[in-house]
Design a protein around this motif. Structure first.
Motif, PDB file in Angstrom:
ATOM      1  N   UNK A  52      11.618  38.355 -16.702  1.00  0.00           N
ATOM      2  CA  UNK A  52      11.379  37.438 -17.689  1.00  0.00           C
ATOM      3  C   UNK A  52       9.970  37.022 -17.833  1.00  0.00           C
ATOM      4  N   UNK A  53       9.422  37.001 -16.836  1.00  0.00           N
ATOM      5  CA  UNK A  53       8.100  36.396 -16.480  1.00  0.00           C
ATOM      6  C   UNK A  53       7.147  37.406 -15.883  1.00  0.00           C
ATOM      7  N   UNK A  54       7.256  38.790 -16.336  1.00  0.00           N
ATOM      8  CA  UNK A  54       6.683  39.725 -15.627  1.00  0.00           C
ATOM      9  C   UNK A  54       4.954  39.683 -15.666  1.00  0.00           C
ATOM     10  N   UNK A  55       4.693  39.444 -16.766  1.00  0.00           N
ATOM     11  CA  UNK A  55       3.012  39.168 -16.555  1.00  0.00           C
ATOM     12  C   UNK A  55       2.585  37.942 -15.855  1.00  0.00           C
ATOM     13  N   UNK A  56       3.620  37.094 -15.556  1.00  0.00           N
ATOM     14  CA  UNK A  56       3.019  35.854 -14.706  1.00  0.00           C
ATOM     15  C   UNK A  56       2.277  36.280 -13.450  1.00  0.00           C
ATOM     16  N   UNK A  57       2.428  37.486 -13.271  1.00  0.00           N
ATOM     17  CA  UNK A  57       1.915  37.977 -11.910  1.00  0.00           C
ATOM     18  C   UNK A  57       0.629  38.830 -11.879  1.00  0.00           C
ATOM     19  N   UNK A  58       0.369  39.151 -13.184  1.00  0.00           N
ATOM     20  CA  UNK A  58      -0.773  39.869 -13.290  1.00  0.00           C
ATOM     21  C   UNK A  58      -1.782  39.179 -14.420  1.00  0.00           C
ATOM     22  N   UNK A  59      -1.344  39.250 -15.672  1.00  0.00           N
ATOM     23  CA  UNK A  59      -2.306  38.728 -16.667  1.00  0.00           C
ATOM     24  C   UNK A  59      -1.839  37.392 -16.943  1.00  0.00           C
ATOM     25  N   UNK A  60      -2.028  36.182 -16.309  1.00  0.00           N
ATOM     26  CA  UNK A  60      -1.682  35.034 -16.660  1.00  0.00           C
ATOM     27  C   UNK A  60      -1.879  34.296 -17.873  1.00  0.00           C
ATOM     28  N   UNK A  61      -2.958  34.812 -18.627  1.00  0.00           N
ATOM     29  CA  UNK A  61      -3.452  34.178 -19.780  1.00  0.00           C
ATOM     30  C   UNK A  61      -2.303  34.537 -21.009  1.00  0.00           C
TER      31      UNK A  61
END
Lengths: 208, 208
Positions: free
Chosen positions: A174-183
DNA sequence: TAATTACTGCAACGATCGGTGTAATCCGGT
DNA sequence: ACCGGATTACACCGATCGTTGCAGTAATTA
């Protein structure tokens, strides 16, 4: 005595200290955040902090417990609200995901910066405190989500061998990009794309 | 001059400094790791560090770049080795996942503690340096993995709309417990269970 | 051999920080 | 009006840290 006190000092001061400490610990980390800066942020004297807490480490652990309980409450409520009654599983999971990201970017956002500090500082935190955090925070949310997924499995909507693991997978997707590209978390279009892609992967996978 | 020098000082000393700094930055974080401790860890004089690097921040960024390149090289090679020729996609992905976890627990393990420090310290790192790290590290590995998944999609083995996002999903699912209960990484049985469950979720999803 | 370069050990400076002691002040309860 | 706990401002201590200067030494090069 008019009121029983669980802790020393005035409760409003204590709350201001914990809130200010959360903001600075989350942004600067345990070592970089100074007690003078925390006192200033809380609008409180440096000396008052030591009236409420034994030392810096004690304050840090209190901040972790306090913020963790608040956020876990919100997360559990969010899961129950979206998975209590499921009509269309895909759209309901997407709504859950969007609400999930809403929490990540709400006024509770500093908590998740604090979590990153915890993960970085794990070697310098008492194992018992780490265990408590894991159990009352992400563990509790994961158990709640796992229970809902197990319900859906019993109703034949999902095929779930290990609900706890499935819950972990859903949280990650669900929050995959929260760990890489937080923008990406701050762009509504990106959020929707991330959640829908995550939910589709969770439900259908990539085979064929 | 017999040899062209890209940087000041003797290369072996420089390498010892960078290696020692990696160990301490990864374990203690940027602020807590002192230059005296780094010098001792590297078997080098405190003063020598300033012969090779302008200041602490310069050393930190060098450590990040150096370790990132090494680990990304290993990761890319691992991806290519396991997805270059795919016979049975499920077992090949499981093998990739096990190799992936092998890297996480290898002598390169300190790098991933450093990554946690970077994620915690992001607000205090120059945005350009952050961008470079993201691009040459996880971004590069993700692009490589995305290319392999796109190949498999062209061959009809997978159904992938957005290869980059699918690669991100696979990376997360393979090492799901790395973000919560990191102790599971050191138990062979747990590792296999985590990887197989992640690969099955990636391929088939949880629907029905 | 002379010169250049790098490394080392040590001392020192200025700054920051966690924590404490103290005396004064504020405020609610009796 | 009195009392006791809470808060505050301030000064202070000891420790740590980043950084620099300096003098001496070993190794490499001209």
């Amino acid at each position: 005595m008019t009121e029983k006190r669980r802790t020393a000092g005035q409760p409003d001061k204590r709350r201001a200290i914990v809130d200010g400490a959360l903001a600075l610990f989350a942004r600067d980390g345990y070592t970089r955040a100074s007690l003078d800066a925390i006192a200033a942020e809380a609008g409180v004297s440096n000396r008052t902090i030591y009236n409420h807490f034994a030392d810096k480490a004690d304050l840090f652990q209190t901040v972790i417990q306090d913020s963790t309980r608040r956020v876990a409450d919100t997360m559990v409520a969010t899961v129950d609200r979206h998975l209590g009654k499921v009509t269309d599983i895909e759209s309901d999971l997407v709504d859950l995901g969007l609400a999930w990201l809403g929490v990540l970017t709400s006024e509770l956002a500093p908590h998740f910066a604090l979590v990153r500090q915890i993960n970085a500082e794990a070697d310098h935190i008492p194992p018992a405190a780490l265990k408590t955090w894991l159990d009352t925070g992400p563990g509790r949310v994961r158990r709640e989500l796992a229970g809902r997924l197990a319900e859906l499995a019993e109703r034949g909507e999902l095929r779930v061998d290990d609900p706890a693991r499935a819950a972990g997978h859903l949280m990650l997707l669900i929050s995959a990009d929260n760990l890489t590209d937080r923008t990406a978390l701050h762009d509504p279009g990106e959020r929707r794309a991330m959640v829908t892609a995550g939910v589709r992967a969770f439900l259908h996978g990539y085979r064929r």
